[in-house]
Write a protein that holds these residues in place. Structure first.
Motif, short mmCIF file in Angstrom:
data_model
loop_
_atom_site.label_atom_id
_atom_site.label_comp_id
_atom_site.label_asym_id
_atom_site.label_seq_id
_atom_site.Cartn_x
_atom_site.Cartn_y
_atom_site.Cartn_z
N PRO A 8 0.82 -1.22 0.00
CA PRO A 8 0.00 0.00 0.00
C PRO A 8 0.85 1.27 0.00
O PRO A 8 0.41 2.31 -0.49
CB PRO A 8 -0.83 -0.11 1.27
CG PRO A 8 -0.16 -1.13 2.12
CD PRO A 8 0.63 -2.01 1.20
N HIS A 9 2.06 1.18 0.54
CA HIS A 9 2.92 2.37 0.53
C HIS A 9 3.31 2.77 -0.88
O HIS A 9 3.58 3.94 -1.15
CB HIS A 9 4.18 2.13 1.37
CG HIS A 9 5.06 1.05 0.83
ND1 HIS A 9 4.80 -0.29 1.03
CD2 HIS A 9 6.20 1.12 0.09
CE1 HIS A 9 5.74 -1.01 0.43
NE2 HIS A 9 6.61 -0.18 -0.15
N LEU A 10 3.30 1.84 -1.82
CA LEU A 10 3.63 2.14 -3.21
C LEU A 10 2.57 3.04 -3.83
O LEU A 10 2.89 4.03 -4.48
CB LEU A 10 3.79 0.86 -4.02
CG LEU A 10 4.18 1.01 -5.48
CD1 LEU A 10 5.57 1.64 -5.58
CD2 LEU A 10 4.17 -0.33 -6.18
N SER A 11 1.29 2.71 -3.60
CA SER A 11 0.23 3.55 -4.16
C SER A 11 0.22 4.92 -3.50
O SER A 11 -0.07 5.93 -4.14
CB SER A 11 -1.13 2.87 -4.01
OG SER A 11 -1.43 2.65 -2.64
N GLN A 12 0.57 4.98 -2.19
CA GLN A 12 0.65 6.27 -1.49
C GLN A 12 1.80 7.10 -2.05
O GLN A 12 1.66 8.31 -2.24
CB GLN A 12 0.85 6.04 0.01
CG GLN A 12 0.86 7.30 0.82
CD GLN A 12 -0.47 8.03 0.76
OE1 GLN A 12 -1.52 7.42 0.64
NE2 GLN A 12 -0.42 9.34 0.82
N ARG A 13 2.92 6.44 -2.37
CA ARG A 13 4.06 7.16 -2.93
C ARG A 13 3.71 7.73 -4.31
O ARG A 13 4.10 8.84 -4.65
CB ARG A 13 5.26 6.21 -3.06
CG ARG A 13 6.51 6.94 -3.52
CD ARG A 13 7.68 6.02 -3.74
NE ARG A 13 8.05 5.33 -2.50
CZ ARG A 13 8.86 4.29 -2.47
NH1 ARG A 13 9.35 3.81 -3.59
NH2 ARG A 13 9.17 3.72 -1.34
N MET A 14 2.95 6.97 -5.09
CA MET A 14 2.54 7.46 -6.41
C MET A 14 1.62 8.66 -6.27
O MET A 14 1.71 9.61 -7.04
CB MET A 14 1.88 6.34 -7.20
CG MET A 14 2.86 5.25 -7.61
SD MET A 14 2.07 3.84 -8.39
CE MET A 14 1.50 4.57 -9.90
N ALA A 15 0.70 8.62 -5.29
CA ALA A 15 -0.21 9.74 -5.06
C ALA A 15 0.58 10.98 -4.64
O ALA A 15 0.28 12.09 -5.09
CB ALA A 15 -1.25 9.38 -4.02
N ASN A 16 1.57 10.81 -3.78
CA ASN A 16 2.40 11.94 -3.35
C ASN A 16 3.22 12.50 -4.50
O ASN A 16 3.40 13.71 -4.60
CB ASN A 16 3.32 11.52 -2.20
CG ASN A 16 2.57 11.33 -0.91
OD1 ASN A 16 1.47 11.86 -0.73
ND2 ASN A 16 3.15 10.56 0.00
N ALA A 17 3.70 11.64 -5.37
CA ALA A 17 4.47 12.11 -6.52
C ALA A 17 3.60 12.96 -7.43
O ALA A 17 4.05 13.98 -7.97
CB ALA A 17 5.04 10.92 -7.28
N TYR A 18 2.35 12.57 -7.58
CA TYR A 18 1.43 13.36 -8.41
C TYR A 18 1.17 14.72 -7.78
O TYR A 18 1.12 15.74 -8.47
CB TYR A 18 0.12 12.59 -8.60
CG TYR A 18 -0.90 13.35 -9.41
CD1 TYR A 18 -0.74 13.51 -10.78
CD2 TYR A 18 -2.00 13.94 -8.80
CE1 TYR A 18 -1.66 14.22 -11.52
CE2 TYR A 18 -2.92 14.65 -9.53
CZ TYR A 18 -2.75 14.78 -10.89
OH TYR A 18 -3.65 15.49 -11.61
#
Length: 116
Positions: free
Chosen positions: A27-37
């Motif tokens: 789940p941290h991967l999807s959170q990292r992608m959201a933060n990158a956006y």
């Protein structure tokens, strides 16, 4: 032929399920992608002002400046350069090839104005 379609469909389904599995397990991967956006640089008016693309609509009466922007030539370009750019731009935007009739009319108007 049908077997190729079936194999392609199964391959796409496998890729989709694998991606979903990875996102659920990490789940941290999807959170990292959201933060990158969220941290992507914002486009402000200064950035767009320096762009090579013209931002805005057409003027009510076409000026030499607008005509030169449409044909991507200088306002003082010679007739040969205007004709060359007209052919290049019209080939892409012609209504018979899926282009807009309005845009084609504006391109014609720009050519006529700059050839005078």
């Amino acid at each position: 032929m049908a077997s190729t379609v079936i194999v392609a469909g199964l391959s796409l389904a496998a890729v989709g399920f694998t991606g979903r599995y990875i996102l659920k397990k990490m789940p941290h991967l999807s959170q990292r992608m959201a933060n990158a956006y969220k941290n992507m640089p914002k486009l402000d008016s200064q950035t767009l002002a320096n762009s090579k693309y013209y931002r805005g609509g057409f003027e009510s009466k076409m000026s030499r400046r607008e005509a030169s922007l449409i044909l991507d030539v200088s306002p003082s370009a010679n007739k040969a350069k205007v004709k060359q750019q007209f052919k290049k731009i019209m080939a892409v935007n012609h209504p018979d090839r899926g282009g807009s009739p309005y845009i084609a009319a504006k391109i014609n108007e720009a050519k006529d104005l700059l050839e005078k």
